[in-house]
Design a protein around this motif. Structure first.
Motif, PDB file in Angstrom:
ATOM      1  N   ALA A 130       6.922  24.899  40.061  1.00  0.00           N
ATOM      2  CA  ALA A 130       5.635  24.234  39.641  1.00  0.00           C
ATOM      3  C   ALA A 130       5.797  23.813  38.165  1.00  0.00           C
ATOM      4  N   VAL A 131       6.061  24.967  37.275  1.00  0.00           N
ATOM      5  CA  VAL A 131       6.161  24.748  35.803  1.00  0.00           C
ATOM      6  C   VAL A 131       7.406  23.835  35.432  1.00  0.00           C
ATOM      7  N   ALA A 132       8.604  24.122  35.976  1.00  0.00           N
ATOM      8  CA  ALA A 132       9.608  23.359  35.734  1.00  0.00           C
ATOM      9  C   ALA A 132       9.775  22.120  35.956  1.00  0.00           C
ATOM     10  N   HIS A 133       8.673  21.802  37.071  1.00  0.00           N
ATOM     11  CA  HIS A 133       8.563  20.331  37.268  1.00  0.00           C
ATOM     12  C   HIS A 133       7.624  19.515  36.438  1.00  0.00           C
ATOM     13  N   ALA A 134       6.596  20.193  35.946  1.00  0.00           N
ATOM     14  CA  ALA A 134       5.574  19.696  34.921  1.00  0.00           C
ATOM     15  C   ALA A 134       6.100  19.755  33.681  1.00  0.00           C
ATOM     16  N   ARG A 135       7.135  20.747  33.281  1.00  0.00           N
ATOM     17  CA  ARG A 135       7.893  20.668  32.173  1.00  0.00           C
ATOM     18  C   ARG A 135       9.373  20.780  31.921  1.00  0.00           C
ATOM     19  N   PRO A 136       9.750  19.571  32.007  1.00  0.00           N
ATOM     20  CA  PRO A 136      11.209  19.543  32.113  1.00  0.00           C
ATOM     21  C   PRO A 136      12.121  20.295  30.930  1.00  0.00           C
ATOM     22  N   ASP A 137      11.394  20.379  29.675  1.00  0.00           N
ATOM     23  CA  ASP A 137      11.824  21.019  28.718  1.00  0.00           C
ATOM     24  C   ASP A 137      11.857  22.536  28.663  1.00  0.00           C
ATOM     25  N   ALA A 138      11.063  23.190  29.483  1.00  0.00           N
ATOM     26  CA  ALA A 138      10.996  24.614  29.404  1.00  0.00           C
ATOM     27  C   ALA A 138      12.311  25.152  30.093  1.00  0.00           C
ATOM     28  N   VAL A 139      12.335  26.429  29.566  1.00  0.00           N
ATOM     29  CA  VAL A 139      13.395  27.463  30.097  1.00  0.00           C
ATOM     30  C   VAL A 139      12.669  28.308  30.947  1.00  0.00           C
ATOM     31  N   VAL A 140      12.872  28.290  32.286  1.00  0.00           N
ATOM     32  CA  VAL A 140      12.143  29.098  33.163  1.00  0.00           C
ATOM     33  C   VAL A 140      12.901  30.469  33.818  1.00  0.00           C
ATOM     34  N   TYR A 141      12.451  31.327  33.823  1.00  0.00           N
ATOM     35  CA  TYR A 141      12.833  32.674  34.520  1.00  0.00           C
ATOM     36  C   TYR A 141      12.081  32.824  35.583  1.00  0.00           C
ATOM     37  N   ALA A 142      12.721  33.435  36.647  1.00  0.00           N
ATOM     38  CA  ALA A 142      11.898  34.273  37.679  1.00  0.00           C
ATOM     39  C   ALA A 142      12.458  35.291  38.098  1.00  0.00           C
ATOM     40  N   VAL A 143      11.636  36.396  38.578  1.00  0.00           N
ATOM     41  CA  VAL A 143      12.320  37.543  39.344  1.00  0.00           C
ATOM     42  C   VAL A 143      11.510  37.988  40.187  1.00  0.00           C
ATOM     43  N   ASP A 144      12.401  38.541  41.317  1.00  0.00           N
ATOM     44  CA  ASP A 144      11.714  39.369  42.369  1.00  0.00           C
ATOM     45  C   ASP A 144      12.692  40.383  42.758  1.00  0.00           C
ATOM     46  N   ASN A 145      11.729  41.355  43.517  1.00  0.00           N
ATOM     47  CA  ASN A 145      12.752  42.777  43.887  1.00  0.00           C
ATOM     48  C   ASN A 145      12.812  42.568  45.338  1.00  0.00           C
ATOM     49  N   ASP A 146      12.545  41.493  46.062  1.00  0.00           N
ATOM     50  CA  ASP A 146      12.799  41.325  47.485  1.00  0.00           C
ATOM     51  C   ASP A 146      13.895  40.450  47.930  1.00  0.00           C
ATOM     52  N   ALA A 147      14.951  40.635  48.634  1.00  0.00           N
ATOM     53  CA  ALA A 147      16.101  39.891  48.759  1.00  0.00           C
ATOM     54  C   ALA A 147      15.733  38.517  49.723  1.00  0.00           C
ATOM     55  N   THR A 148      14.657  38.867  50.645  1.00  0.00           N
ATOM     56  CA  THR A 148      14.560  37.707  51.478  1.00  0.00           C
ATOM     57  C   THR A 148      13.525  36.710  50.860  1.00  0.00           C
ATOM     58  N   ALA A 149      12.682  37.313  49.899  1.00  0.00           N
ATOM     59  CA  ALA A 149      11.776  36.265  48.911  1.00  0.00           C
ATOM     60  C   ALA A 149      12.906  35.579  48.221  1.00  0.00           C
ATOM     61  N   LEU A 150      13.881  36.203  47.434  1.00  0.00           N
ATOM     62  CA  LEU A 150      14.859  35.325  46.665  1.00  0.00           C
ATOM     63  C   LEU A 150      15.548  34.523  47.360  1.00  0.00           C
ATOM     64  N   ALA A 151      16.029  34.746  48.680  1.00  0.00           N
ATOM     65  CA  ALA A 151      16.569  33.790  49.363  1.00  0.00           C
ATOM     66  C   ALA A 151      15.844  32.407  49.588  1.00  0.00           C
ATOM     67  N   TRP A 152      14.594  32.627  49.901  1.00  0.00           N
ATOM     68  CA  TRP A 152      13.701  31.375  50.071  1.00  0.00           C
ATOM     69  C   TRP A 152      13.592  30.807  48.375  1.00  0.00           C
ATOM     70  N   ALA A 153      13.452  31.654  47.655  1.00  0.00           N
ATOM     71  CA  ALA A 153      13.328  30.897  46.127  1.00  0.00           C
ATOM     72  C   ALA A 153      14.651  30.427  45.730  1.00  0.00           C
ATOM     73  N   ARG A 154      15.702  30.824  46.227  1.00  0.00           N
ATOM     74  CA  ARG A 154      16.914  29.924  45.779  1.00  0.00           C
ATOM     75  C   ARG A 154      16.964  28.663  46.601  1.00  0.00           C
ATOM     76  N   HIS A 155      16.760  28.544  47.825  1.00  0.00           N
ATOM     77  CA  HIS A 155      16.542  27.501  48.496  1.00  0.00           C
ATOM     78  C   HIS A 155      15.669  26.598  47.935  1.00  0.00           C
ATOM     79  N   ASN A 156      14.400  26.928  47.727  1.00  0.00           N
ATOM     80  CA  ASN A 156      13.426  25.823  46.845  1.00  0.00           C
ATOM     81  C   ASN A 156      13.962  25.434  45.575  1.00  0.00           C
ATOM     82  N   ALA A 157      14.749  26.568  44.911  1.00  0.00           N
ATOM     83  CA  ALA A 157      15.123  26.061  43.574  1.00  0.00           C
ATOM     84  C   ALA A 157      16.360  24.995  43.687  1.00  0.00           C
TER      85      ALA A 157
END
Length: 287
Positions: A130-157
């Motif tokens: 949502a931040v990356a969409h609102a601010r195309p100039d931003a450098v956005v990092y994201a982290v999670d410790n759960d492999a399943t959550a990260l798979a969903w996040a990668r799909h969404n990204a």
């Protein structure tokens, strides 16, 4: 076969969901109908009559919703800010109250060019995206410790990047690890976090208890164990005048702000209520 009024199908769906104890029966009935028809919810009044097969399809999803399967799992998405992300089994479903935290963060970034943003405990990736969409100039990092959550996040990204949004940098890591994002120490404009914060043993609705990942919802130490690490991480990541926003349980209105005040570098600590008036997230600035 004779076409049937959509209005009656929605009324019946609402009745069933209300009887099942669903918190927002009319809302969910309309969103299910819109999903089946492939139209936006606001366009439902433009569809007065539907085929019996549509009524059956609505009924099947309503039956699942009445069993307290999350609405977002049935329709496949959840909204946050100006975007929607895919969600389903194994990942935390973003909640409407997180919109206020997002709005605070975006307001902080106004006037800052090429801001660096970190989303801790990203889950589906909703806040970061949502931040990356609102601010195309931003450098956005994201982290999670759960492999399943990260798979969903990668799909969404990947889906958001295909729509033209700035790619988000996704990492596997644990916020309790003091070396995570060490290369960003003192360089970050905004830290956002919707961590696990419900105190262990708390009674929650079936949608949460049976479908949200336990580790994404509950935390020890009365719900503040993960938040404690997030506060420490934020203190080292933020640049001067950078800001942090952390969502918390409605029982944490005093405890979490107090936790931030123990960090001398963090100033302007303030707690914020959600739309129901309950304490919901805390913010602070780096002095």
């Amino acid at each position: 076969m004779k076409r049937q009024p959509l209005r009656l199908a929605i009324l019946e769906a609402t009745r069933i969901l209300e009887h099942a104890g669903v918190a927002s029966p009319r809302n969910d009935a309309e969103l299910i109908a819109a999903h089946v028809l492939g139209v936006e919810r606001g366009r439902l009044p433009l569809v007065p009559l539907v085929d019996p097969s549509v009524v059956d399809a609505i009924g099947q999803l309503v039956t699942q919703r009445a069993k307290r399967v999350p609405l977002q799992h049935l329709i496949g998405w959840a909204a946050l800010g100006a975007i929607a992300v895919s969600v389903g089994p194994g990942v935390f479903v973003p909640r409407p109250e997180t919109e206020l935290l997002l709005e605070w963060g975006l307001a902080l970034l106004k006037g800052r060019e090429y801001p660096v943003v970190v989303d801790l405990c990203t889950g589906s990736g909703a806040l970061a995206l949502a931040v990356a969409h609102a601010r195309p100039d931003a450098v956005v990092y994201a982290v999670d410790n759960d492999a399943t959550a990260l798979a969903w996040a990668r799909h969404n990204a990947d889906a958001r990047a295909a729509e033209g949004d700035t790619p988000v940098r996704l990492y596997s890591g644990d916020v309790t690890d003091p070396t995570v994002f060490a290369e960003l120490d003192g360089l970050v404009d905004l830290v956002l976090c919707n961590p696990p914060y419900v105190p262990e043993g708390t009674t929650v609705p079936p949608e949460v208890a049976e479908h949200d990942p336990h580790q994404a919802v509950f935390a020890s130490e009365g719900g503040i164990d993960v938040i404690r690490h997030v506060v420490a991480m934020s203190a080292r990541l933020l640049k001067p005048a950078g800001g942090v926003a952390i969502e918390h349980d409605d029982t944490h209105g005093a405890a979490v702000p107090a936790l931030l005040r123990t960090r001398r570098v963090l100033t302007n600590v303030r707690d914020h209520s959600d739309l129901t008036g309950r304490p919901r997230f805390v913010t602070a600035l780096r002095g």
